[in-house]
Design an enzyme around this catalytic site. Structure first.
Site, mmCIF file in Angstrom:
data_model
loop_
_atom_site.group_PDB
_atom_site.id
_atom_site.type_symbol
_atom_site.label_atom_id
_atom_site.label_comp_id
_atom_site.label_asym_id
_atom_site.label_seq_id
_atom_site.Cartn_x
_atom_site.Cartn_y
_atom_site.Cartn_z
ATOM 1 N N ARG A 52 48.701 41.850 39.532
ATOM 2 C CA ARG A 52 47.385 41.703 40.163
ATOM 3 C C ARG A 52 47.413 40.434 41.001
ATOM 4 O O ARG A 52 48.388 39.691 41.002
ATOM 5 C CB ARG A 52 46.227 41.737 39.142
ATOM 6 C CG ARG A 52 46.463 41.227 37.764
ATOM 7 C CD ARG A 52 46.730 39.753 37.671
ATOM 8 N NE ARG A 52 45.693 38.989 38.347
ATOM 9 C CZ ARG A 52 45.834 37.750 38.765
ATOM 10 N NH1 ARG A 52 46.986 37.105 38.613
ATOM 11 N NH2 ARG A 52 44.873 37.111 39.369
ATOM 12 N N GLY A 53 46.287 40.201 41.701
ATOM 13 C CA GLY A 53 46.284 39.120 42.685
ATOM 14 C C GLY A 53 46.663 39.755 44.018
ATOM 15 O O GLY A 53 47.679 40.463 44.109
ATOM 16 N N ALA A 54 45.835 39.491 45.045
ATOM 17 C CA ALA A 54 46.004 40.232 46.299
ATOM 18 C C ALA A 54 47.425 40.167 46.880
ATOM 19 O O ALA A 54 47.997 41.210 47.245
ATOM 20 C CB ALA A 54 44.970 39.752 47.311
ATOM 21 N N ARG A 89 43.848 49.984 44.357
ATOM 22 C CA ARG A 89 42.795 48.954 44.269
ATOM 23 C C ARG A 89 42.217 48.735 45.668
ATOM 24 O O ARG A 89 42.958 48.455 46.610
ATOM 25 C CB ARG A 89 43.350 47.640 43.689
ATOM 26 C CG ARG A 89 43.755 47.800 42.225
ATOM 27 C CD ARG A 89 43.886 46.484 41.514
ATOM 28 N NE ARG A 89 42.622 45.812 41.314
ATOM 29 C CZ ARG A 89 42.528 44.548 40.877
ATOM 30 N NH1 ARG A 89 43.616 43.856 40.624
ATOM 31 N NH2 ARG A 89 41.346 43.993 40.718
ATOM 32 N N GLN A 198 41.025 36.265 33.698
ATOM 33 C CA GLN A 198 42.270 35.814 34.345
ATOM 34 C C GLN A 198 42.402 34.292 34.345
ATOM 35 O O GLN A 198 43.510 33.767 34.390
ATOM 36 C CB GLN A 198 42.336 36.322 35.793
ATOM 37 C CG GLN A 198 42.478 37.818 35.945
ATOM 38 C CD GLN A 198 41.140 38.484 36.152
ATOM 39 O OE1 GLN A 198 40.143 38.085 35.548
ATOM 40 N NE2 GLN A 198 41.092 39.502 36.982
ATOM 41 N N ASP A 239 40.693 37.546 48.272
ATOM 42 C CA ASP A 239 41.340 38.862 48.304
ATOM 43 C C ASP A 239 41.218 39.525 49.668
ATOM 44 O O ASP A 239 42.051 40.350 50.047
ATOM 45 C CB ASP A 239 40.741 39.774 47.231
ATOM 46 C CG ASP A 239 41.158 39.288 45.854
ATOM 47 O OD1 ASP A 239 40.557 38.327 45.358
ATOM 48 O OD2 ASP A 239 42.127 39.838 45.301
ATOM 49 N N ASN A 249 36.307 37.240 46.867
ATOM 50 C CA ASN A 249 37.206 36.824 45.788
ATOM 51 C C ASN A 249 36.606 37.302 44.459
ATOM 52 O O ASN A 249 35.556 37.947 44.427
ATOM 53 C CB ASN A 249 37.387 35.298 45.820
ATOM 54 C CG ASN A 249 38.506 34.824 44.906
ATOM 55 O OD1 ASN A 249 39.623 35.349 44.968
ATOM 56 N ND2 ASN A 249 38.237 33.872 44.037
ATOM 57 N N LYS A 250 37.268 36.972 43.399
ATOM 58 C CA LYS A 250 36.873 37.433 42.063
ATOM 59 C C LYS A 250 35.398 37.183 41.786
ATOM 60 O O LYS A 250 34.858 36.139 42.134
ATOM 61 C CB LYS A 250 37.762 36.713 41.040
ATOM 62 C CG LYS A 250 37.520 37.043 39.594
ATOM 63 C CD LYS A 250 37.552 38.520 39.295
ATOM 64 C CE LYS A 250 38.826 39.218 39.717
ATOM 65 N NZ LYS A 250 38.743 40.688 39.621
HETATM 66 O O1 MRU Z 1 41.404 41.319 39.985
HETATM 67 P P1 MRU Z 1 42.507 40.365 40.304
HETATM 68 O O2 MRU Z 1 43.008 39.620 39.119
HETATM 69 O O3 MRU Z 1 43.599 41.034 41.097
HETATM 70 O O4 MRU Z 1 41.812 39.299 41.264
HETATM 71 C C1 MRU Z 1 42.570 38.223 41.755
HETATM 72 C C2 MRU Z 1 41.752 37.254 42.497
HETATM 73 O O5 MRU Z 1 40.567 37.415 42.666
HETATM 74 C C3 MRU Z 1 42.456 36.089 43.112
HETATM 75 O O6 MRU Z 1 41.605 34.995 43.179
HETATM 76 C C4 MRU Z 1 42.864 36.524 44.522
HETATM 77 O O7 MRU Z 1 43.725 37.615 44.493
HETATM 78 C C5 MRU Z 1 43.419 35.457 45.349
HETATM 79 S S1 MRU Z 1 44.963 34.991 44.699
HETATM 80 C C6 MRU Z 1 46.177 34.712 45.411
#
Ligand code: MRU
Length: 361
Positions: A52-54, A89, A198, A239, A249-250
């Site tokens: 996970r993480g963009a 996603r 996370q 993201d 973002n999250k």
């Molecule tokens: O749902 P996730 O864990 O994939 O979300 C990740 C985030 O929101 C991070 O902050 C985002 O991807 C930027 S990270 C390099």
């Protein structure tokens, strides 16, 4: 530690001819690597958030498409594998960006040459991600050096934008790691990041391994910490970034930005250019992933014996809603930190960045 191949979120295993990942759903209690051998493995790993993480999602998808093409390089299979990966996603921009990059690299080739070319491009993208994040770290460090602080530089972050969300370094955590290496006494406020945690499960684990001082706090405490003068800046990832400077973002990021603005705390967003959706004019156009409500109603951890378990939190039958991301308007963002430098989160700032990337047209 955070920049070695030994600790990388995803690597290509040339002996086995497959991709090895850290299964992030098991952290922080178990560090287990697993192999992704089929297109279904890749789709499953992305949708269940083993990766996970963009940025990492994008690179995993690139390898997934390469895997599919190595078995069948036809245009029909290219389109069907691309569409399966794209459906995993919806919010992060890097997923489409990475798939488009693979398609551009192989589109003109004969079907039997596509698998090899796609793999070469995916391997190169992985290396580029490491270099980009290191540069984000350097540019972010210049911002951090300008902040006046007391005994320690208190940085608040949200979710995980560290090397687990990329390949190495991370986006928001890259400047943190660079600052520590530069001898700045950093302390990180890690917000738990309900419902998937996370922050607590991944960011805290990363920082602990790297020896960076940190404190886990409940998401709801962040406004109070800022009001009490305990936060020198907020540093998060993105993201998907719109061309007017809005960042997605999250979930929970927006509340931190509001609170930061109200308390005069700088709010910085670190992102690679691949996270910018150049076709997206404003945050309202960004699709917000809605995940299973069960993620809100339960919590995963280990019991007293160290066995993995999941606990129900709410009364049985309670309804829940689980939007996974939110949009922070560019007006609340003090700077965008990219591999190309630091830019304003405004249409003009994004135009300037675009000119740096693609040249002035
Ligand atoms: O749902 P996730 O864990 O994939 O979300 C990740 C985030 O929101 C991070 O902050 C985002 O991807 C930027 S990270 C390099």
């Amino acid at each position: 530690m955070f920049s070695s191949d030994e600790l990388s979120s995803l690597r290509w295993d040339p002996v086995r001819g497959s991709v090895e990942i850290i299964d992030q759903t098991l952290l922080p209690h178990t560090l287990r690597r697993c192999h992704l051998d089929t297109l279904s493995d890749f789709c499953h790993a992305i949708s269940t958030m083993q990766v996970r993480g963009a940025p990492l999602i994008g690179i995993a998808a690139a390898f997934g498409l390469a895997r599919a093409l190595s078995e069948d390089g036809s245009s029909k299979n290219l389109e069907s594998a691309r569409s399966r990966l794209l459906g995993t996603r919806p919010t992060g921009a890097n997923l489409r960006w990475a798939l488009d990059a693979i398609c551009a690299a192989v589109g003109d080739l004969e079907p039997d040459r596509r698998g090899e070319a796609a793999l070469a491009r995916a391997i190169a993208m992985r290396s580029e991600d490491i270099a980009q994040c290191a540069r984000i770290g350097e540019h972010g460090l210049t911002l951090l050096r300008r902040i006046e602080f007391g005994e320690r530089l208190n940085i608040m972050t949200h979710c995980n934008a560290g090397w687990l969300a990329t390949i190495q370094w991370g986006t928001a955590l890259a400047p943190v790691y660079k600052a520590v290496a530069a001898g700045i006494p950093v302390h990180v406020w890690v917000s738990e990041t309900r419902p998937r945690n996370q922050g607590m499960n991944l960011t805290a684990w990363e920082l602990q391994r790297a020896g960076v001082p940190f404190t886990i706090v409940a998401d709801n405490s962040c406004g109070q910490l800022m009001r009490a003068g305990l936060v020198d800046c907020v540093l998060v990832g993105s993201d998907r970034t719109a061309t007017n400077g809005d960042v997605c973002n999250k979930i929970g990021t927006y509340l931190k930005a509001l609170s930061a603005r109200d308390n005069g705390v700088p709010f910085y967003v670190a992102l690679p250019e691949s996270t910018i959706d150049w076709n997206c004019p404003a945050g309202e156009a960004i699709p917000i992933e809605e995940r299973d409500p069960a993620e809100v109603l339960t919590i995963a951890g280990v019991d007293a014996a160290g066995e993995a378990c999941e606990v129900n939190l709410a009364a049985a039958g309670s309804p829940a809603l689980n939007p996974a991301f939110d949009v922070t308007p560019g007006r609340l963002v003090d700077a965008l930190v990219t591999e190309y430098g630091v830019y304003e989160a405004t249409p003009a700032g994004l135009s300037e960045l675009r000119a740096s990337v693609y040249g002035r047209r």
